[in-house]
Design a protein around this motif. Structure first.
Motif, PDB file in Angstrom:
ATOM      1  N   GLY A  99      -0.075  -3.503   7.070  1.00 22.37           N
ATOM      2  CA  GLY A  99       0.049  -2.253   7.825  1.00 22.37           C
ATOM      3  C   GLY A  99       1.416  -1.621   7.659  1.00 22.37           C
ATOM      4  O   GLY A  99       1.530  -0.396   7.480  1.00 22.37           O
ATOM      5  N   ARG A 100       2.453  -2.428   7.732  1.00 22.21           N
ATOM      6  CA  ARG A 100       3.823  -1.916   7.545  1.00 22.21           C
ATOM      7  C   ARG A 100       4.003  -1.294   6.163  1.00 22.21           C
ATOM      8  O   ARG A 100       4.689  -0.281   6.013  1.00 22.21           O
ATOM      9  N   LYS A 101       3.362  -1.889   5.182  1.00 24.51           N
ATOM     10  CA  LYS A 101       3.577  -1.457   3.798  1.00 24.51           C
ATOM     11  C   LYS A 101       2.694  -0.285   3.383  1.00 24.51           C
ATOM     12  O   LYS A 101       3.139   0.617   2.660  1.00 24.51           O
ATOM     13  N   HIS A 102       1.435  -0.258   3.859  1.00 25.03           N
ATOM     14  CA  HIS A 102       0.460   0.678   3.280  1.00 25.03           C
ATOM     15  C   HIS A 102      -0.005   1.793   4.216  1.00 25.03           C
ATOM     16  O   HIS A 102      -0.654   2.736   3.753  1.00 25.03           O
ATOM     17  N   LEU A 103       0.269   1.705   5.509  1.00 29.13           N
ATOM     18  CA  LEU A 103      -0.114   2.794   6.409  1.00 29.13           C
ATOM     19  C   LEU A 103       0.972   3.858   6.385  1.00 29.13           C
ATOM     20  O   LEU A 103       2.118   3.596   6.746  1.00 29.13           O
ATOM     21  N   LYS A 104       0.621   5.054   5.967  1.00 33.02           N
ATOM     22  CA  LYS A 104       1.598   6.119   5.749  1.00 33.02           C
ATOM     23  C   LYS A 104       1.486   7.199   6.829  1.00 33.02           C
ATOM     24  O   LYS A 104       0.398   7.547   7.272  1.00 33.02           O
ATOM     25  N   GLY A 105       2.622   7.723   7.199  1.00 30.79           N
ATOM     26  CA  GLY A 105       2.664   8.825   8.151  1.00 30.79           C
ATOM     27  C   GLY A 105       2.524   8.348   9.584  1.00 30.79           C
ATOM     28  O   GLY A 105       2.345   7.159   9.861  1.00 30.79           O
TER      29      GLY A 105
END
Length: 407
Positions: A99-105
């Motif tokens: 989640g930290r790496k791939h969830l954007k915005g």
């Protein structure tokens, strides 16, 4: 408006939370909400990573307009509590990392599905990182259920679990419960929190027997088919079905178990030992086949163990069977009985864990075709009026808009 659904369970897995969350997400997207999902590599209930998802630490895919992010999870067929905890915590950590790496915005909301309770830890910290409000969706009271079922008895494990539960409720901007019993329980213990009823529901267009062709289940022909479709686990007390089948063994009544779970092999062995030659065990099927399979059912068996914790339970299989006009044989006291028997007249009630009572309820439907047909029609009418998934999604959007406007 942007929402993240964080759940260990999601399609292509088959099960209650999987279907409920997917159907909710799809409807929210159609109504203009941007929805992403953070979930595990599919494995449940067989506890094997499904083909095409093996040996991956991250996968992104699209499903029904939803952007789905998947992270790794430890799976084991062992029933030991240590294996179960390792399964839960592996996803707590991997989903937070992914989640930290791939969830954007920025997100407006993070909705966490519990159980497993522990997932709330990573959901909460992800909500902080994403500048989102934290919604805790409770589909089963943990650790209360685990303690009631005897799955967890060690005070050294229960005490921190109860503390974690309280901490998550206090941190949540909104708590939602799948049943009114869950909502009342949380409100009683945490009177200062906002708790809303977010029930399960049904797609009335998809589960409509007038639009469905029967799928052959490849078992011998019988006059009457009692169906249990769902997880073969501890909470259901499925031995009551085998005992009822033994009582009714002289009748031309088949008992069909459809699904998987930790107790399936034990149930099959018991049926063989008792010589129950009209009891059949079928493997789980995908959601696309369920309506056609259910066309074979004369009645739907809905058992739970007789525990106080289940007074507020509404097993998800009720909704689809009712929509299909299949009368219920319901062994759940409290809220489910009040709704679907006392108010909805959707079938017959039997005392939970009483095989004699269940057998009598089945025989009533077996003998009285008119009552059986009326109960089925009542079921569809009742869920159409009270548990339409489209109406449930609309109500959730109203809550989200109100919550978004609050500082």
């Amino acid at each position: 408006m942007k929402l993240l659904i964080h759940s260990q369970y999601f399609p292509p897995e088959v099960g209650a939370p999987q279907n409920r969350l997917y159907e909710l997400g799809v409807r929210l997207v159609k109504k203009g909400v941007e929805v992403e999902v953070l979930t595990a590599m599919p494995n449940y209930p067989q506890m094997e990573i499904m083909p095409g998802y093996e040996n991956k630490s991250y996968l992104k895919e699209e499903m029904g307009g939803l952007t789905v992010h998947r992270s790794s999870i430890y799976v084991s067929k062992s029933k030991a509590i240590t294996s179960r905890l390792r399964n839960y915590f592996s996803f707590v950590w991997s989903s937070y990392k992914i989640g930290r790496k791939h969830l954007k915005g920025d997100f407006d909301f993070v909705l966490c599905e519990s159980p497993p309770l522990f997932l709330g830890i990573s959901s909460y910290f992800l909500s902080k990182r994403l500048k989102a409000k934290f919604i805790f969706n409770v589909s089963d009271l943990w650790p209360e259920s685990a303690e009631s079922l005897g799955l967890v008895t060690n005070p050294l494990m229960l005490k921190p679990a109860y503390k974690l539960e309280a901490w998550l409720y206090k941190k949540a901007h909104l708590i939602t419960g799948q049943t009114q019993g869950i909502v009342k329980d949380i409100q009683r213990r945490f009177p200062n929190k906002t708790v809303k009823w977010l029930p399960n529901g049904v797609d009335l267009t998809y589960f409509d027997r007038r639009q469905i062709s029967k799928i052959d289940i490849a078992i011998p022909e019988h006059k009457f088919y009692c169906f249990y479709a769902g997880i073969h686990g501890h909470a259901q007390g499925l031995e009551v079905i085998l005992n009822a089948a033994e009582i009714l063994k002289e009748k031309d009544i088949a008992f069909v178990f459809l699904g998987a779970g930790p107790l399936k092999d034990e149930l099959k062995a018991t049926a063989k030992e008792k010589g129950l030659n009209k009891v059949y065990f079928l493997d789980p099927v995908g959601k696309d086949k369920m309506p056609g399979i259910l066309m074979n059912a004369s009645c739907a068996l809905v058992p739970l163990k007789r525990l106080p914790i289940f007074q507020g339970a509404i097993p998800s299989k009720i909704f689809e069977n009712a929509a299909m006009e299949i009368p219920l044989v319901l062994g759940v006291e409290g809220e489910a009985k009040e709704l679907f028997i006392d108010r909805g007249n959707c079938g017959v009630f039997y005392t939970p864990e009483s095989a004699v009572d269940m057998a009598q309820s089945i025989e009533k439907l077996y003998q009285d075709e008119q009552f059986r047909m009326e109960s089925g029609k009542n079921g569809r009418k009742f869920v159409a009026e009270n548990f339409d998934r489209d109406k449930i999604a609309e109500e959730l959007i109203t809550w989200l808009l109100n919550l978004k406007d609050k500082a």
